[in-house]
Design a protein around this motif. Structure first.
Motif, short mmCIF file in Angstrom:
data_model
loop_
_atom_site.label_atom_id
_atom_site.label_comp_id
_atom_site.label_asym_id
_atom_site.label_seq_id
_atom_site.Cartn_x
_atom_site.Cartn_y
_atom_site.Cartn_z
N VAL A 152 0.79 -1.29 0.06
CA VAL A 152 -0.16 0.08 0.08
C VAL A 152 0.89 1.39 0.08
N ASP A 153 0.58 2.23 -0.98
CA ASP A 153 1.27 3.49 -1.00
C ASP A 153 0.44 4.36 0.10
N GLU A 154 1.13 4.30 1.09
CA GLU A 154 0.44 5.11 2.44
C GLU A 154 0.43 6.50 2.00
N GLY A 155 0.98 7.22 1.22
CA GLY A 155 1.00 8.43 1.01
C GLY A 155 -0.40 9.01 0.14
N LYS A 156 -0.84 7.97 -0.37
CA LYS A 156 -1.95 8.41 -1.30
C LYS A 156 -3.29 7.87 -0.92
N ILE A 157 -3.39 7.41 0.30
CA ILE A 157 -4.73 6.95 0.93
C ILE A 157 -5.60 7.92 1.08
N LYS A 158 -7.13 7.87 0.72
CA LYS A 158 -8.06 8.69 0.52
C LYS A 158 -9.43 8.13 1.10
N ALA A 159 -10.17 8.83 1.67
CA ALA A 159 -11.39 8.41 2.48
C ALA A 159 -12.49 9.36 1.93
N LYS A 160 -13.79 8.62 2.08
CA LYS A 160 -15.12 9.66 1.88
C LYS A 160 -16.16 8.89 2.63
N TYR A 161 -17.00 9.66 2.99
CA TYR A 161 -18.21 9.14 3.69
C TYR A 161 -19.53 9.67 2.95
N ASN A 162 -20.25 8.82 2.43
CA ASN A 162 -21.29 9.14 1.42
C ASN A 162 -22.80 8.37 1.77
N GLU A 163 -23.68 8.78 2.20
CA GLU A 163 -24.97 7.97 2.40
C GLU A 163 -24.85 6.82 3.24
N GLY A 164 -24.06 7.10 4.55
CA GLY A 164 -23.96 6.07 5.56
C GLY A 164 -22.87 4.84 5.07
N ILE A 165 -22.11 5.11 4.05
CA ILE A 165 -20.89 4.09 3.69
C ILE A 165 -19.55 5.23 3.70
N LEU A 166 -18.65 4.49 4.80
CA LEU A 166 -17.26 5.10 4.61
C LEU A 166 -16.50 4.35 3.68
N SER A 167 -15.91 4.83 2.79
CA SER A 167 -14.96 4.14 1.55
C SER A 167 -13.73 4.71 1.81
N ILE A 168 -12.71 3.83 1.78
CA ILE A 168 -11.20 4.25 1.84
C ILE A 168 -10.50 3.62 0.76
N LEU A 169 -9.82 4.31 0.03
CA LEU A 169 -8.97 3.75 -1.37
C LEU A 169 -7.52 3.58 -0.82
N LEU A 170 -6.99 2.36 -1.02
CA LEU A 170 -5.57 2.18 -0.48
C LEU A 170 -4.84 1.71 -1.69
N PRO A 171 -4.25 2.78 -2.14
CA PRO A 171 -3.56 2.63 -3.76
C PRO A 171 -2.45 1.77 -3.52
N LYS A 172 -1.96 0.76 -4.38
CA LYS A 172 -0.70 0.07 -4.49
C LYS A 172 0.24 0.78 -5.00
N LYS A 173 1.48 0.52 -4.31
CA LYS A 173 2.63 1.24 -4.79
C LYS A 173 2.64 0.70 -6.21
N GLU A 174 3.50 1.50 -7.13
CA GLU A 174 3.67 1.35 -8.59
C GLU A 174 4.35 -0.05 -8.90
N GLU A 175 5.41 -0.36 -8.09
CA GLU A 175 6.04 -1.65 -8.12
C GLU A 175 5.14 -2.77 -7.79
N ALA A 176 4.14 -2.58 -7.00
CA ALA A 176 3.28 -3.63 -6.63
C ALA A 176 2.05 -4.03 -7.47
#
Length: 159
Positions: A124-148
């Protein structure tokens, strides 16, 4: 990752048999009392604390996606932390409802909280993690490192 243990609804981790009589023992009476499903009319006026929210985790070639069902909250109620490859999601919410009358017949207040923690893979590329909350759902994006990231197959010419 988090680990949960399910305990049977009736009884506990150790079950004993009562052969001595038909009368219930004190421990079986207490077990029955606390494992019983009370009608909603009885339980609806008690503290409506949040149980441990359910989580969906999926993986694509480029990222991991975490979705958590937590209706009734706002995005400011969440605390999301990352430390030593452990992602922690928590909330603390205090709910107060009072009438303005000094002689109230009903006063409600409650407090609910939870914390879920997940160990992230090293990909996981820790510097690019993003989160959003919409209509009762918390969504977190955990992008992979380029080499992975999974590379598409390529054709290699034979010379």
């Amino acid at each position: 990752m988090s680990t949960l243990m399910n305990v049977p609804k009736k009884g506990g981790l150790i079950q004993t048999e009562n052969h001595s009589s038909d009368l219930p023992t004190l421990s079986s009476w207490i077990d029955d009392l606390f494992s019983r499903d009370f009608p909603s009319v009885f339980s609806q006026n008690f503290n409506r604390g949040i149980s441990l929210p359910k989580v969906n985790i999926r993986e694509s070639a480029d990222a991991y996606f975490v979705e958590m069902a937590v209706p009734g909250l706002s995005k400011s109620d969440f605390q999301i932390d990352l430390e030593n490859q452990v992602l922690s999601i928590s909330t603390n919410k205090e709910d107060k409802k009072e009438t303005e009358n000094d002689r109230y017949t009903r006063r409600e207040f409650g407090y609910s909280s939870f914390k879920r923690s997940f160990t992230l893979p090293e990909t996981v590329d820790e510097g690019k993690i993003k989160a959003k909350y919409n209509e009762g759902i918390l969504s977190i994006l955990l992008p992979k490192k380029e080499e992975a990231k999974q590379k598409p197959p390529r054709n290699i010419e034979i010379s």
